[in-house]
Design a protein around this motif. Structure first.
Motif, PDB file in Angstrom:
ATOM      1  N   MET A 118      -8.395   4.216  -4.285  1.00  0.00           N
ATOM      2  CA  MET A 118      -6.857   3.969  -4.141  1.00  0.00           C
ATOM      3  C   MET A 118      -6.237   3.791  -5.268  1.00  0.00           C
ATOM      4  SD  MET A 118      -7.318   3.838  -0.863  1.00  0.00           S
ATOM      5  CE  MET A 118      -6.098   2.913   0.096  1.00  0.00           C
ATOM      6  N   ARG A 139      -2.045  15.048   3.385  1.00  0.00           N
ATOM      7  CA  ARG A 139      -2.401  14.701   4.601  1.00  0.00           C
ATOM      8  C   ARG A 139      -2.786  15.929   5.551  1.00  0.00           C
ATOM      9  NH1 ARG A 139      -0.239   9.748   7.041  1.00  0.00           N
ATOM     10  NH2 ARG A 139      -1.612   8.733   5.474  1.00  0.00           N
ATOM     11  N   ILE A 177      -9.547   7.713   5.451  1.00  0.00           N
ATOM     12  CA  ILE A 177      -8.330   7.021   5.342  1.00  0.00           C
ATOM     13  C   ILE A 177      -7.024   7.613   5.748  1.00  0.00           C
ATOM     14  CG2 ILE A 177      -9.035   5.560   3.330  1.00  0.00           C
ATOM     15  CD1 ILE A 177      -8.026   7.913   1.340  1.00  0.00           C
ATOM     16  N   ARG A 178      -7.007   8.474   6.670  1.00  0.00           N
ATOM     17  CA  ARG A 178      -6.165   9.463   7.107  1.00  0.00           C
ATOM     18  C   ARG A 178      -5.309   8.577   8.205  1.00  0.00           C
ATOM     19  NH1 ARG A 178      -7.490  15.347   8.228  1.00  0.00           N
ATOM     20  NH2 ARG A 178      -7.190  15.257   5.992  1.00  0.00           N
ATOM     21  N   GLY A 179      -5.744   7.774   8.587  1.00  0.00           N
ATOM     22  CA  GLY A 179      -4.875   6.810   9.582  1.00  0.00           C
ATOM     23  C   GLY A 179      -3.688   6.365   8.977  1.00  0.00           C
ATOM     24  N   LYS A 180      -2.692   6.267   9.768  1.00  0.00           N
ATOM     25  CA  LYS A 180      -1.269   5.904   9.364  1.00  0.00           C
ATOM     26  C   LYS A 180      -1.243   4.636   8.500  1.00  0.00           C
ATOM     27  CE  LYS A 180       3.407   5.452  10.636  1.00  0.00           C
ATOM     28  NZ  LYS A 180       4.373   5.648  11.949  1.00  0.00           N
ATOM     29  N   TRP A 181      -1.997   3.634   8.634  1.00  0.00           N
ATOM     30  CA  TRP A 181      -1.935   2.264   8.569  1.00  0.00           C
ATOM     31  C   TRP A 181      -3.291   1.945   7.287  1.00  0.00           C
ATOM     32  CZ3 TRP A 181       2.702   0.316   9.133  1.00  0.00           C
ATOM     33  CH2 TRP A 181       3.445   0.627  10.198  1.00  0.00           C
ATOM     34  N   LYS A 182      -4.399   2.663   7.537  1.00  0.00           N
ATOM     35  CA  LYS A 182      -5.367   2.349   6.806  1.00  0.00           C
ATOM     36  C   LYS A 182      -5.330   2.346   5.305  1.00  0.00           C
ATOM     37  CE  LYS A 182      -8.348   4.774  10.152  1.00  0.00           C
ATOM     38  NZ  LYS A 182      -8.935   5.738  10.656  1.00  0.00           N
ATOM     39  N   GLY A 183      -4.540   3.059   4.722  1.00  0.00           N
ATOM     40  CA  GLY A 183      -4.209   2.577   3.225  1.00  0.00           C
ATOM     41  C   GLY A 183      -3.684   1.519   2.995  1.00  0.00           C
ATOM     42  N   ILE A 184      -2.807   0.986   3.685  1.00  0.00           N
ATOM     43  CA  ILE A 184      -2.427  -0.408   3.485  1.00  0.00           C
ATOM     44  C   ILE A 184      -3.240  -1.387   4.137  1.00  0.00           C
ATOM     45  CG2 ILE A 184      -0.393  -1.790   4.311  1.00  0.00           C
ATOM     46  CD1 ILE A 184       1.365   0.423   4.861  1.00  0.00           C
ATOM     47  N   LYS A 243      -2.602   5.508  -6.032  1.00  0.00           N
ATOM     48  CA  LYS A 243      -1.491   4.589  -6.362  1.00  0.00           C
ATOM     49  C   LYS A 243      -1.016   5.136  -7.561  1.00  0.00           C
ATOM     50  CE  LYS A 243      -0.582  -0.011  -7.522  1.00  0.00           C
ATOM     51  NZ  LYS A 243      -0.796  -1.565  -7.510  1.00  0.00           N
ATOM     52  N   GLY A 299       0.773  -1.133   0.024  1.00  0.00           N
ATOM     53  CA  GLY A 299       0.104   0.105  -0.121  1.00  0.00           C
ATOM     54  C   GLY A 299       0.808   1.347   0.025  1.00  0.00           C
ATOM     55  N   MET A 331       2.483   2.905  -2.278  1.00  0.00           N
ATOM     56  CA  MET A 331       2.292   3.817  -3.307  1.00  0.00           C
ATOM     57  C   MET A 331       0.918   4.792  -2.757  1.00  0.00           C
ATOM     58  SD  MET A 331       4.358   3.274  -5.433  1.00  0.00           S
ATOM     59  CE  MET A 331       5.479   2.200  -5.968  1.00  0.00           C
ATOM     60  N   VAL A 332       0.146   4.251  -2.269  1.00  0.00           N
ATOM     61  CA  VAL A 332      -1.055   4.911  -1.842  1.00  0.00           C
ATOM     62  C   VAL A 332      -0.615   6.065  -0.761  1.00  0.00           C
ATOM     63  CG1 VAL A 332      -3.325   4.790  -0.375  1.00  0.00           C
ATOM     64  CG2 VAL A 332      -2.853   3.129  -2.402  1.00  0.00           C
ATOM     65  N   GLU A 333       0.040   5.189   0.302  1.00  0.00           N
ATOM     66  CA  GLU A 333       0.745   5.961   1.273  1.00  0.00           C
ATOM     67  C   GLU A 333       1.365   7.379   0.711  1.00  0.00           C
ATOM     68  OE1 GLU A 333      -0.093   5.780   4.507  1.00  0.00           O
ATOM     69  OE2 GLU A 333      -1.694   4.296   3.725  1.00  0.00           O
ATOM     70  N   ASN A 334       2.484   6.969  -0.228  1.00  0.00           N
ATOM     71  CA  ASN A 334       3.138   8.265  -0.797  1.00  0.00           C
ATOM     72  C   ASN A 334       2.350   9.185  -1.059  1.00  0.00           C
ATOM     73  OD1 ASN A 334       5.335   6.852  -0.142  1.00  0.00           O
ATOM     74  ND2 ASN A 334       5.507   5.928  -2.431  1.00  0.00           N
ATOM     75  N   THR A 335       1.197   9.109  -1.718  1.00  0.00           N
ATOM     76  CA  THR A 335       0.151  10.064  -2.339  1.00  0.00           C
ATOM     77  C   THR A 335      -0.526  10.692  -1.240  1.00  0.00           C
ATOM     78  OG1 THR A 335      -0.200   8.864  -4.255  1.00  0.00           O
ATOM     79  CG2 THR A 335      -1.505  10.812  -3.749  1.00  0.00           C
ATOM     80  N   LEU A 336      -1.010   9.971  -0.168  1.00  0.00           N
ATOM     81  CA  LEU A 336      -1.839  10.366   1.075  1.00  0.00           C
ATOM     82  C   LEU A 336      -0.939  11.479   1.833  1.00  0.00           C
ATOM     83  CD1 LEU A 336      -3.864   7.492   2.206  1.00  0.00           C
ATOM     84  CD2 LEU A 336      -4.581   9.656   1.151  1.00  0.00           C
ATOM     85  N   PRO A 340       5.047  -4.369   8.453  1.00  0.00           N
ATOM     86  CA  PRO A 340       5.996  -4.330   9.513  1.00  0.00           C
ATOM     87  C   PRO A 340       6.171  -2.805   9.979  1.00  0.00           C
ATOM     88  CG  PRO A 340       7.284  -4.546   7.268  1.00  0.00           C
ATOM     89  CD  PRO A 340       5.480  -4.317   7.143  1.00  0.00           C
ATOM     90  N   SER A 364       1.250   8.287  -7.566  1.00  0.00           N
ATOM     91  CA  SER A 364       2.352   8.162  -6.910  1.00  0.00           C
ATOM     92  C   SER A 364       3.296   7.447  -8.061  1.00  0.00           C
ATOM     93  CB  SER A 364       2.286   7.119  -5.671  1.00  0.00           C
ATOM     94  OG  SER A 364       3.682   6.598  -5.141  1.00  0.00           O
ATOM     95  N   THR A 380      -5.546  -1.657   1.050  1.00  0.00           N
ATOM     96  CA  THR A 380      -5.156  -2.203  -0.078  1.00  0.00           C
ATOM     97  C   THR A 380      -4.854  -3.887   0.171  1.00  0.00           C
ATOM     98  OG1 THR A 380      -3.768  -0.279  -0.643  1.00  0.00           O
ATOM     99  CG2 THR A 380      -3.087  -2.101  -1.415  1.00  0.00           C
ATOM    100  N   LEU A 381      -4.623  -4.280   1.061  1.00  0.00           N
ATOM    101  CA  LEU A 381      -4.375  -5.742   1.440  1.00  0.00           C
ATOM    102  C   LEU A 381      -5.769  -6.338   1.250  1.00  0.00           C
ATOM    103  CD1 LEU A 381      -1.879  -5.762   4.321  1.00  0.00           C
ATOM    104  CD2 LEU A 381      -1.795  -6.681   2.280  1.00  0.00           C
TER     105      LEU A 381
END
Lengths: 118, 118
Positions: free
Chosen positions: B96, A23, B22-29, B100, A12, A14-19, B49, B103, B32-33
């Motif tokens: 998403m 932010r 989707i602002r939360g640090k891990w929500k994007g990932i 992506k 994810g 890539m998504v995070e990079n854009t976000l 990780p 990015s 995506t998963l």
DNA sequence: CTGTATCCCGGAGGATACTG
DNA sequence: CAGTATCCTCCGGGATACAG
């Protein structure tokens, strides 16, 4: 300036990079405004009720650092600056449209579950 | 749960609404998963990780509250749960993808300006 | 008008230990 | 395995005052 990512992620990320770029609390609005035209500092502030000078400056500086926004000094006598988008900033238009569209299509469904009566 | 917006804005607000989700640090990932398949809790954690149990739980709970994710208890004997997307959650896929794609297309241009050598 | 300089606060995120 | 319970840190965001 902080590192973009502290670990390598091939999922994810890539998504995070854009976000991360959009932010900041006011960056979405700033970008949306600047898609239409360039703005003076206080014009921006007036369009965004609630933001303080310090924060607006900060958001703008960060967008500038990211290469999305340009700050241009128009005149010094009556101090005037103008904020506009770079070409890179303009490429975010479809992205922002995407986010906006989703909110229009499905935003209410989320609200329905959040139901806050304060 | 906090209020979504503390003021009415008819400009970039739509964008902000989607972003907040989707602002939360891990929500994007996480999202995506989950587009691909449902995940067990520790499967998710292994794919991400750096995240701790507490935070992952928190992010998942918030996504659940927003109606994007479903938590399903599979069995109690060997305690097992399964996280998957709701229909609403699945509607975020194009969004998403949009993030992506940007990015991929322009992420490097941003990096070029951020240039951090720490 | 467009900022910077201080000081402050809440909350997101994290470390660690414990539990059914 | 999939969490809570504490405690702690850091930083984004804000209020206010001052400055070029």
């Amino acid at each position: 300036m902080k590192k973009h990512k502290d670990y390598d992620c091939n999922l994810g990320c890539m998504v995070e990079n854009t976000l991360e770029i959009i932010r900041g609390k006011w960056k979405g609005i700033v970008l949306t405004l600047l898609f239409d035209k360039c703005y003076r500092f206080n014009e921006l502030q007036r369009q965004m009720p609630g933001v303080t000078q310090r924060i607006l400056t900060k958001q703008l500086r960060e967008l500038e650092q990211a290469g999305l926004v340009v700050r241009e000094v128009l005149s010094l006598k009556p101090f005037a600056v103008c904020y506009s988008l770079t070409d890179l900033g303009r490429t975010l238009k479809p992205v922002m449209h995407c986010l906006k569209q989703w909110s229009l299509d499905h935003g209410h469904e989320v609200y329905a579950l959040e139901t806050v009566q304060d």
